[in-house]
Design an enzyme around this catalytic site. Structure first.
Site, mmCIF file in Angstrom:
data_model
loop_
_atom_site.group_PDB
_atom_site.id
_atom_site.type_symbol
_atom_site.label_atom_id
_atom_site.label_comp_id
_atom_site.label_asym_id
_atom_site.label_seq_id
_atom_site.Cartn_x
_atom_site.Cartn_y
_atom_site.Cartn_z
ATOM 1 N N HIS A 98 40.910 0.571 27.342
ATOM 2 C CA HIS A 98 41.041 -0.739 27.977
ATOM 3 C C HIS A 98 42.524 -1.093 28.096
ATOM 4 O O HIS A 98 43.161 -1.435 27.092
ATOM 5 C CB HIS A 98 40.305 -1.729 27.068
ATOM 6 C CG HIS A 98 40.174 -3.102 27.603
ATOM 7 N ND1 HIS A 98 39.408 -3.398 28.699
ATOM 8 C CD2 HIS A 98 40.710 -4.281 27.180
ATOM 9 C CE1 HIS A 98 39.455 -4.704 28.929
ATOM 10 N NE2 HIS A 98 40.245 -5.250 28.024
ATOM 11 N N SER A 128 41.200 -7.374 32.527
ATOM 12 C CA SER A 128 40.325 -7.911 31.491
ATOM 13 C C SER A 128 39.955 -9.364 31.781
ATOM 14 O O SER A 128 39.485 -9.661 32.872
ATOM 15 C CB SER A 128 41.003 -7.727 30.137
ATOM 16 O OG SER A 128 40.046 -7.708 29.126
ATOM 17 N N TRP A 133 32.848 -1.181 26.309
ATOM 18 C CA TRP A 133 32.572 -2.615 26.111
ATOM 19 C C TRP A 133 32.473 -3.338 27.472
ATOM 20 O O TRP A 133 31.700 -4.261 27.652
ATOM 21 C CB TRP A 133 33.713 -3.193 25.264
ATOM 22 C CG TRP A 133 33.648 -4.635 24.912
ATOM 23 C CD1 TRP A 133 34.573 -5.584 25.222
ATOM 24 C CD2 TRP A 133 32.661 -5.309 24.123
ATOM 25 N NE1 TRP A 133 34.210 -6.799 24.697
ATOM 26 C CE2 TRP A 133 33.046 -6.656 24.006
ATOM 27 C CE3 TRP A 133 31.480 -4.889 23.490
ATOM 28 C CZ2 TRP A 133 32.304 -7.601 23.304
ATOM 29 C CZ3 TRP A 133 30.733 -5.836 22.788
ATOM 30 C CH2 TRP A 133 31.155 -7.162 22.706
ATOM 31 N N LYS A 151 38.842 -10.934 35.467
ATOM 32 C CA LYS A 151 37.800 -11.891 35.868
ATOM 33 C C LYS A 151 38.480 -12.984 36.708
ATOM 34 O O LYS A 151 37.975 -13.434 37.745
ATOM 35 C CB LYS A 151 37.119 -12.511 34.635
ATOM 36 C CG LYS A 151 36.677 -11.493 33.543
ATOM 37 C CD LYS A 151 36.044 -12.175 32.341
ATOM 38 C CE LYS A 151 36.199 -11.464 30.995
ATOM 39 N NZ LYS A 151 35.687 -10.137 30.809
HETATM 40 C C1 GTR Z 1 37.496 -9.308 24.884
HETATM 41 C C2 GTR Z 1 36.391 -9.892 25.719
HETATM 42 C C3 GTR Z 1 36.392 -9.237 27.073
HETATM 43 C C4 GTR Z 1 37.770 -9.109 27.671
HETATM 44 C C5 GTR Z 1 38.865 -8.883 26.653
HETATM 45 C C6 GTR Z 1 40.298 -9.146 27.129
HETATM 46 O O1 GTR Z 1 37.507 -9.771 23.601
HETATM 47 O O2 GTR Z 1 35.187 -9.678 25.058
HETATM 48 O O3 GTR Z 1 35.494 -9.906 27.930
HETATM 49 O O4 GTR Z 1 38.064 -10.177 28.482
HETATM 50 O O5 GTR Z 1 38.702 -9.629 25.532
HETATM 51 O O6 GTR Z 1 40.577 -10.068 27.875
HETATM 52 O O7 GTR Z 1 41.165 -8.402 26.676
#
Ligand code: GTR
Length: 415
Positions: free
Chosen positions: A395, A254, A345, A258
């Site tokens: 996720h 997540s 997402w 990145k």
């Molecule tokens: C979310 C964000 C994502 C992702 C995520 C995470 O809220 O929109 O880009 O990075 O968090 O890190 O779990």
């Protein structure tokens, strides 16, 4: 604006492919002087430095070079960790010339009984070393933490209830069992993950104006700072005889996915790069307006990026990069991009397409990419030097993901 607002956007975002406006990806193999890049040397010497500079300028910012000496203090060596299967080390990394920074606490598990130094996965955690491990003698992190739904964080601090909280994402016994070491640190050791977090973190400490810093276009964001932490772990691992520092894999999930991609782009000591559900701002193509968008991410989490990046909200076509170029910065090192089917997402298809569109750079090195042009079916991994899967579920990082990463890392490190 933050986390809650971003979560609310998940309900109203576009998830319809047919509503993505047409787009053209920036050319990967055309240099800024207009010449075509057609060799590995041309990529390495001309185009790669240009693309790296574009990501510094427009997306993540430039990592400063003024941190000075790095110190490593091994504070614990436990030889019978994980029921005797591993040695656990706790290493404190600090900057002697910047003593106001409290430093990073690195936790390293090394398989016992190996006849040679271990290859090692390196990745940051969301919850601290005590959350990664289920061993109850790992010190609780005392740093600022994001609130959690299940209330194990109280007043932004971890509690005993936080122990092991992230352990399903770090199947230590499985990784150790396959002969790999694992090194991890809490990303909040660098700076707290909120818009003002930098004031209490390394970015302010390394900036001459400290907490009064006015961030300019091109200055580093939090993702850059968290990446810096991973590179300091690599510095340490190069000094540890039990680790084969030529075999380091960087991994993150997540926002930390990145971070993993940006680390792999900047620091070529990482021989394998893994992006787990990194989504917008990570592997997902920014020009595909589906799921999270540039406008949403830069409004919710402006501090993750350099200031310039915010100017591409609803203006992606003006941005000189897209994320196939971030994947290409890993070339010719093997890279694995993973999606999850319910993680719409993060735009799974956009994550797939960035790897596909990075293939021409790998081809210059005689390396093969996916071997397919369409996103594969669920739980059907594809690829060689660029690999991809989309797994069942949401996720997260699961043992299914790790099975693929272990297979991938073994294949490439044993070549
Ligand atoms: C979310 C964000 C994502 C992702 C995520 C995470 O809220 O929109 O880009 O990075 O968090 O890190 O779990």
């Amino acid at each position: 604006i933050g986390e809650d607002w971003a979560n609310a956007q998940q309900k109203t975002a576009n998830y319809d492919e047919s509503k993505i406006p047409p787009y053209t990806l920036p050319a990967l193999l055309t240099a800024q002087d207009g010449s075509k890049i057609s060799s590995a040397e041309g990529w390495t010497n001309t185009r790669r430095p240009e693309v790296l500079a574009l990501f510094q300028e427009h997306v993540f910012g430039r990592t400063p070079a003024n941190w000075g000496r790095v110190s490593f203090e091994t504070r614990e060596v436990k030889k019978d960790a994980l029921g005797g299967k591993a040695t656990r080390k706790l290493i404190h990394i600090a900057l002697p010339e910047h003593p106001t920074w409290a430093g990073m606490e690195v936790m390293l598990y090394i398989p016992n009984g190996l006849s040679q130094p271990a290859p090692c996965f390196v990745g940051p955690s969301f919850g601290g070393n005590h959350a990664v491990s289920t061993e109850t003698d790992v010190p609780l992190s005392t740093r600022w933490m994001r609130p959690s739904k299940d209330k194990h964080i109280v007043d932004n601090r971890a509690t005993e209830a936080s122990r092991g909280n992230e352990s399903s994402r770090w199947p230590l016994e499985m990784i150790i069992g396959q002969g790999f070491a694992v090194a991890t640190y809490y990303y909040g050791d660098i700076e707290p993950d909120h818009a003002d977090g930098w004031k209490e973190g390394l970015r302010a400490i390394l900036s001459k104006d400290g907490a009064n810093t006015e961030w300019k276009n091109g200055d580093w964001g939090a993702i850059g700072a968290w990446s810096w932490g991973l590179s300091r772990i690599a510095d340490y691992l190069e000094t540890d005889d039990s680790i084969d520092a030529k075999k380091l894999a960087v991994i993150g999930h997540s926002r930390l996915g990145k971070t993993s991609l940006w680390t792999g782009a900047q620091d070529q000591r990482f021989g394998v790069v893994i992006s787990n559900n990194s989504g917008e701002g990570g592997a997902a193509l920014m020009r595909r307006n589906i799921g999270e968008t540039t406008a949403i991410i830069t409004k919710a989490f402006p501090h993750w990026f350099t200031k310039t990046y915010t100017s591409y909200a609803n203006n992606e076509a003006a941005c000189p990069i897209d994320k196939h170029m971030l994947i290409a910065l890993a070339a010719p090192r093997p890279i694995y991009i993973a999606s999850a089917v319910e993680d719409t997402w993060a735009d799974p298809k956009g994550e797939f397409l960035s790897g596909l569109n990075a293939e021409p750079v790998y081809a210059l090195f005689g390396q093969k990419g996916y071997g397919v042009n369409e996103q594969p079916g669920i739980d059907s991994p594809v690829g060689d030097a660029i690999a991809y899967h989309i797994r069942t579920g949401k996720h997260d990082v699961t043992s299914y993901d790790w099975e693929q990463y272990l297979r991938f890392a073994k294949r490439h490190f044993n070549k």
